[in-house]
Design an enzyme around this catalytic site. Structure first.
Site, PDB file in Angstrom:
ATOM      1  N   SER A   1       0.828  -1.208   0.000  1.00 59.67           N
ATOM      2  CA  SER A   1       0.000   0.000   0.000  1.00 59.67           C
ATOM      3  C   SER A   1       0.860   1.255   0.000  1.00 59.67           C
ATOM      4  O   SER A   1       2.056   1.207   0.247  1.00 59.67           O
ATOM      5  CB  SER A   1      -0.887   0.000   1.237  1.00 59.67           C
ATOM      6  OG  SER A   1      -0.083   0.248   2.382  1.00 59.67           O
ATOM      7  N   LYS A   2       0.193   2.371  -0.243  1.00 51.87           N
ATOM      8  CA  LYS A   2       0.878   3.661  -0.225  1.00 51.87           C
ATOM      9  C   LYS A   2       1.493   3.903   1.149  1.00 51.87           C
ATOM     10  O   LYS A   2       2.554   4.488   1.273  1.00 51.87           O
ATOM     11  CB  LYS A   2      -0.131   4.754  -0.566  1.00 51.87           C
ATOM     12  CG  LYS A   2       0.416   6.152  -0.380  1.00 51.87           C
ATOM     13  CD  LYS A   2      -0.462   7.190  -1.022  1.00 51.87           C
ATOM     14  CE  LYS A   2      -0.574   8.459  -0.204  1.00 51.87           C
ATOM     15  NZ  LYS A   2       0.664   9.031   0.270  1.00 51.87           N
ATOM     16  N   ARG A   3       0.800   3.414   2.187  1.00 43.97           N
ATOM     17  CA  ARG A   3       1.316   3.603   3.543  1.00 43.97           C
ATOM     18  C   ARG A   3       2.678   2.916   3.727  1.00 43.97           C
ATOM     19  O   ARG A   3       3.572   3.449   4.367  1.00 43.97           O
ATOM     20  CB  ARG A   3       0.307   3.108   4.588  1.00 43.97           C
ATOM     21  CG  ARG A   3       0.285   3.998   5.789  1.00 43.97           C
ATOM     22  CD  ARG A   3      -0.882   3.756   6.736  1.00 43.97           C
ATOM     23  NE  ARG A   3      -2.142   3.462   6.063  1.00 43.97           N
ATOM     24  CZ  ARG A   3      -2.838   2.329   6.271  1.00 43.97           C
ATOM     25  NH1 ARG A   3      -2.375   1.397   7.072  1.00 43.97           N
ATOM     26  NH2 ARG A   3      -3.978   2.143   5.650  1.00 43.97           N
TER      27      ARG A   3
ATOM     28  N   ASP B   1       5.226   5.118   2.093  1.00 42.69           N
ATOM     29  CA  ASP B   1       5.535   6.302   2.903  1.00 42.69           C
ATOM     30  C   ASP B   1       6.427   5.927   4.079  1.00 42.69           C
ATOM     31  O   ASP B   1       7.364   6.640   4.430  1.00 42.69           O
ATOM     32  CB  ASP B   1       4.243   6.942   3.423  1.00 42.69           C
ATOM     33  CG  ASP B   1       3.429   7.565   2.288  1.00 42.69           C
ATOM     34  OD1 ASP B   1       4.012   7.770   1.196  1.00 42.69           O
ATOM     35  OD2 ASP B   1       2.228   7.821   2.481  1.00 42.69           O
TER      36      ASP B   1
END
Ligand code: GLU
Length: 519
Positions: free
Chosen positions: A276-278, A281
């Site tokens: 995921s994008k998380r 990040d």
């Protein structure tokens, strides 16, 4: 039987930026099409107006273009989705919202053949059913068990149905899922799968409210009309496969039904769950091909803006869930075409490894010519206010490219070949700028500054090292002192290399500056 022409499609919904997993799906479709001398089609599935995000379609097309994934149909030379049928594009339009008039007749056809029915339950009525079921610790499902207690053309009279169809604008067409039937399916990656229809619900296929089909109907009708031979898509669509099989059957299209291949998910670096994008990040890597700013202004980083070469990105994506069966790891998109095959795709999820992603970029960086890299580095130098000539930049690039992963690293590695350091790393100063070392370093520097030889790397090396060795001075300490004066830190490129680049005057000036500033 004559071999069917290979026609595959990538069918994104413009609901946001394309995740790198989506780019991989597009890439596999493209490679499969090209390998089989077939067509790669891009179709925009934008029938869900609630999830439509402005700019997402443009983003998707731009991302694929950046990767070198070119469509035979769906997008024209200027990158626009083709919306009018022509000799070259008989299957257009390729945006489902522009195909709106096509779908209703297919929904009606299914009602007429008894495979679908009209449903008149209002949103409030369905919500009440849901609440009621929840109260009893159950979940409400519109299916074969409940449909006969609901308001639809199966329970209402023909007259009442006709009246509601004419008067109301909020009815839907639902698929009439057959009872207790085993759907036997074949997936090119997963093999044979069987599902009993008792576990499936009566999906909405078409909505009178916006006169639009849902994903399922539009997808099947378009794959049929566009003569798609293989559907290669993400495994999140596997649960929809029984319905899709049944839709082909209901339409009487089983003979020309496409074959299916469902790709496994891209997993987090630790293998636990979907990438995921998380995760990106948190661990410092992009999950999107290009930078994306959502309508709320939130920015997501992209591979392109992070300095990845599109060739490296494509190569690393190809290897997330596929391999050629030998040790070779570097392939351009054109080199992937002949070796790609669906039967070498792994069934299990592919774990994303950020370090491997960087490795790919390093490899592609090394394969680029010094001139190419210099051209990419020039704008960075300009942005730093540095004016340097191309030949000089090329020489710098040749010296340092082995140490870099991205072009932007060049500046961090060798800014001091362009500008004098303004600051000195304090811990290096404390460690190396000691009176006894400084005295030796200054004397050694003088031997170069006052010498009359050309400042080639070899000459500088010989002069400096010879001078220090003759006096039996500690080589490391003296050199670290010099490097500190030249670069602001004690680690970095070799002294002789640096001096050969910056020249005698600059060398003298930096030594003098350091002496004044640090002593
Ligand atoms: N529109 C679907 C998506 O966004 C396409 C699924 C399919 O390829 O059938 O993933």
């Amino acid at each position: 039987m004559e071999k069917r022409r290979t026609r595959v499609r990538f069918a994104p919904s413009p609901t946001g930026p394309l995740h790198m997993g989506g780019v991989r799906t597009a890439l596999y479709n493209y490679l499969y099409a090209k390998q089989n001398g077939g067509d790669f089609i891009i179709r925009i599935e934008d029938t869900d107006s609630h999830r439509f995000v402005p700019g997402a379609e443009k983003y998707i097309i731009e991302a694929l273009a950046w990767c070198g994934i070119k469509a035979d149909e769906g997008v024209d030379e200027s990158g626009n989705v083709v919306s009018v049928a022509s000799d070259k594009h008989p299957h257009a339009p390729y945006r489902q919202s522009e195909r709106k008039p096509i779908y209703r007749q297919y929904a009606e056809q299914l009602v007429a053949s008894g495979n679908a029915y009209y449903a008149f339950d209002t949103a409030e009525e369905l919500n009440a059913k849901r609440a009621e079921a929840e109260g009893a610790g159950q979940t409400f499902i519109y299916n074969q068990k409940t449909r006969m207690q609901l308001r639809n053309s199966l329970t209402l009279s023909a007259e009442e149905t006709a009246r509601l169809l004419a008067e109301r604008t909020d009815w839907t067409v639902r698929f009439k899922m057959p009872e207790n039937t085993v759907v036997a399916m074949d997936d090119l990656i997963r093999g044979h799968i069987e599902v009993n229809t008792d576990t499936l619900d009566d999906k909405v296929l078409w909505k009178r409210a916006d006169e639009l089909p849902t994903y399922h109907l539009a997808n099947i009708v378009d794959d049929h009309l566009m003569e798609i031979s293989e559907v290669i898509r993400g495994e999140e669509w596997l649960p929809s496969l029984p319905l899709h099989y049944l839709l082909y059957k209901a339409f009487g299209w089983t003979d020309s039904q496409p074959r299916f291949a469902h790709l496994s998910l891209l997993l987090k670096p630790d293998g636990k769950g979907k990438l995921s994008k998380r995760d990106g990040d948190k661990l410092g890597f992009p999950v999107f091909p290009l930078r994306w700013v959502n309508p709320e202004g939130e920015v997501s980083r992209g591979y392109r803006e992070d300095g990845y070469f599109p060739e490296a990105f494509v190569n690393l994506l190809a290897f997330l869930g596929w391999n050629p069966g030998d040790d070779r790891e570097l392939f351009t998109i054109d080199e992937l075409i002949p070796v790609f095959s669906l039967d070498r795709i792994v069934k299990s999820g592919a774990r994303f490894n950020p370090e491997k992603a960087r490795w790919y970029n390093r490899e592609y960086l090394r394969m680029k010519s010094d001139a190419e890299l210099a051209a990419l580095f020039m704008p960075i130098l300009e942005a730093k206010g540095v004016k340097a000539d191309a030949a000089y930049v090329e020489k710098v690039v040749a010296l340092i490219k082995e140490r870099a992963t991205f072009v932007a690293d060049f500046w961090d590695i060798a800014s001091y070949l362009f500008v004098a350091p303004a600051e000195f790393v304090q811990k290096d100063v404390d460690k190396f700028w000691k009176e006894e070392n400084v005295a030796m370093a200054l004397e050694a520097a003088d031997a170069v500054i006052k010498g009359s030889f050309d400042l080639t790397k070899e000459n500088v090396e010989e002069a400096l090292e010879g001078f220090i060795r003759q006096r039996e001075w500690p080589m490391g300490k003296v050199m670290n002192c010099l490097r500190l004066a030249l670069t602001g830190a004690s680690s970095g490129l070799g002294i002789a290399d640096i001096v050969s680049f910056i020249g005698r005057d600059e060398f003298a000036a930096r030594i003098a500056f350091a002496k004044e500033k640090l002593s």
